[in-house]
Write a protein that holds these residues in place. Sequence first.
Motif, PDB file in Angstrom:
ATOM      1  N   ALA A   1       0.819  -1.210   0.000  1.00 26.46           N
ATOM      2  CA  ALA A   1       0.000   0.000   0.000  1.00 26.46           C
ATOM      3  C   ALA A   1       0.856   1.265   0.000  1.00 26.46           C
ATOM      4  CB  ALA A   1      -0.945  -0.014   1.204  1.00 26.46           C
ATOM      5  N   HIS A   2       1.914   1.271   0.818  1.00 26.13           N
ATOM      6  CA  HIS A   2       2.730   2.487   0.872  1.00 26.13           C
ATOM      7  C   HIS A   2       3.457   2.742  -0.436  1.00 26.13           C
ATOM      8  CE1 HIS A   2       6.385   4.899   1.610  1.00 26.13           C
ATOM      9  NE2 HIS A   2       5.536   5.629   2.308  1.00 26.13           N
TER      10      HIS A   2
ATOM     11  N   ILE B   1       1.619   7.059  -6.648  1.00 23.18           N
ATOM     12  CA  ILE B   1       0.502   7.972  -6.943  1.00 23.18           C
ATOM     13  C   ILE B   1       0.818   9.392  -6.487  1.00 23.18           C
ATOM     14  CG2 ILE B   1      -1.916   8.498  -6.397  1.00 23.18           C
ATOM     15  CD1 ILE B   1      -2.333   5.437  -6.161  1.00 23.18           C
ATOM     16  N   SER B   2       1.515   9.509  -5.367  1.00 18.25           N
ATOM     17  CA  SER B   2       1.811  10.834  -4.809  1.00 18.25           C
ATOM     18  C   SER B   2       2.730  11.653  -5.704  1.00 18.25           C
ATOM     19  CB  SER B   2       2.447  10.686  -3.417  1.00 18.25           C
ATOM     20  OG  SER B   2       3.769  10.165  -3.508  1.00 18.25           O
TER      21      SER B   2
ATOM     22  N   SER C   1       2.378  11.863  -8.870  1.00 17.66           N
ATOM     23  CA  SER C   1       1.632  12.289 -10.050  1.00 17.66           C
ATOM     24  C   SER C   1       1.487  13.812 -10.060  1.00 17.66           C
ATOM     25  CB  SER C   1       0.236  11.657 -10.065  1.00 17.66           C
ATOM     26  OG  SER C   1       0.311  10.259 -10.134  1.00 17.66           O
ATOM     27  N   SER C   2       1.327  14.344 -11.242  1.00 21.02           N
ATOM     28  CA  SER C   2       1.048  15.767 -11.415  1.00 21.02           C
ATOM     29  C   SER C   2       0.085  15.887 -12.585  1.00 21.02           C
ATOM     30  CB  SER C   2       2.333  16.543 -11.703  1.00 21.02           C
ATOM     31  OG  SER C   2       2.872  16.158 -12.963  1.00 21.02           O
ATOM     32  N   LEU C   3      -0.514  17.048 -12.739  1.00 24.34           N
ATOM     33  CA  LEU C   3      -1.443  17.245 -13.843  1.00 24.34           C
ATOM     34  C   LEU C   3      -0.745  17.011 -15.176  1.00 24.34           C
ATOM     35  CD1 LEU C   3      -4.268  18.033 -14.768  1.00 24.34           C
ATOM     36  CD2 LEU C   3      -3.541  20.436 -14.721  1.00 24.34           C
ATOM     37  N   ALA C   4       0.485  17.500 -15.301  1.00 26.07           N
ATOM     38  CA  ALA C   4       1.229  17.341 -16.562  1.00 26.07           C
ATOM     39  C   ALA C   4       1.516  15.870 -16.842  1.00 26.07           C
ATOM     40  CB  ALA C   4       2.529  18.129 -16.495  1.00 26.07           C
ATOM     41  N   ARG C   5       1.851  15.107 -15.798  1.00 26.63           N
ATOM     42  CA  ARG C   5       2.160  13.694 -15.984  1.00 26.63           C
ATOM     43  C   ARG C   5       0.910  12.883 -16.309  1.00 26.63           C
ATOM     44  NH1 ARG C   5       6.504  13.733 -10.990  1.00 26.63           N
ATOM     45  NH2 ARG C   5       8.247  14.522 -12.243  1.00 26.63           N
ATOM     46  N   VAL C   6      -0.206  13.216 -15.682  1.00 22.56           N
ATOM     47  CA  VAL C   6      -1.459  12.521 -15.975  1.00 22.56           C
ATOM     48  C   VAL C   6      -1.914  12.817 -17.399  1.00 22.56           C
ATOM     49  CG1 VAL C   6      -3.911  12.374 -15.395  1.00 22.56           C
ATOM     50  CG2 VAL C   6      -2.203  12.416 -13.570  1.00 22.56           C
ATOM     51  N   LYS C   7      -1.822  14.061 -17.808  1.00 30.26           N
ATOM     52  CA  LYS C   7      -2.190  14.431 -19.183  1.00 30.26           C
ATOM     53  C   LYS C   7      -1.305  13.713 -20.192  1.00 30.26           C
ATOM     54  CE  LYS C   7      -4.234  19.024 -18.497  1.00 30.26           C
ATOM     55  NZ  LYS C   7      -4.074  20.478 -18.782  1.00 30.26           N
TER      56      LYS C   7
END
Length: 340
Positions: free
Chosen positions: A5-6, A12-13, A15-21
């Motif tokens: 889980a960690h 996930i932590s 992540s950024s908007l640019a990376r998700v896009k």
Amino acid sequence: MKVNAHDNFNIISKSSLARVKNATRILSSYHLSRLSGKASIKGMPISVSFEPTTSCNLRCPECPSGLRAFTRPTGMLNQGLFQDVINQLASTLSYLTFYFQGEPFLHPQFLEMVNYASKKGIYTATSTNGHYLQEDTAKNTVTSSLDRLIISIDGTSQDSYQSYRIGGSLDKVIEGTKNITRWKKELKSRTPHVIFQFLVVKPNEHQIQEVYALAKELGVDQVALKTAQIYDYAQGSELIPTQDQYSRYRRTKQGTYEIKNKLRNECWKMWHSCVITWDGKVVPCCFDKDAHFVLGDLNKNSFKEIWSGEKYNEFRASLLHSRSEIEICKNCTEGTKVWA
């Protein structure tokens, strides 16, 4: 064993908007290419592997580095080149692996490069044979902010371990693992997430449950079982396990062996990741160990020019047309799985 889980939260932590896009663009262009049969790429890689060095202290029988069998130049990654490429990719890159061939900890600036990428918010991982995790190095590994440490431990006794890890010492691997887990506790650090990678071969397949027990005893976070790639598999090999679920190959009615993969004309890896050799060459994936398919040179061109260039897209197109005709794909059991 502990749950992951960690480690999952850690990924996930970052992540950024640019990376998700960027990941969304890559995923959509992959599926569009599959449907249309025409290779196109939108976005930058989600994951990249850097090769710190081709040097290795062991002589594993199915490894070009261990066999000292490279036809390409050998050496160590220039730290300046590494930083330049990371600066180009940092805003969109999610995952960085410090491994291709060789032993990463033999590079004198290895942990400095890990720390440089970590400060950019990139998830960092490496794979090691575990022979160089002495006290100081173990402490520096924990403080480098490395997120994932894969330690190869292909046996729970010296006899089974050295049947593949030729020249290796299981005691050194265990001692190095203890150093890492102890420093994690002393520094109250949850990273690196430590994985015992167990390459299942015939000499060690009876020790699978034992490696889980050893990992628990040493405070290792996870055990990962890996199937072995055999170069000359057609006539069989003493390394091919008897348990079918741990083998990449199956025996035919004629008594020879064939790869289980159907080699469909697609490959997710060609859209979301690549490998960069120590001297700045961009190659398609980890199956191109001798860099036969160089798609660009980062000493001459920017990463974006190579990644979106004609030569790279021609290679992607060849996969969509006839993957089975590409030499590095013939012994591949990966590539078609997509995480989304």
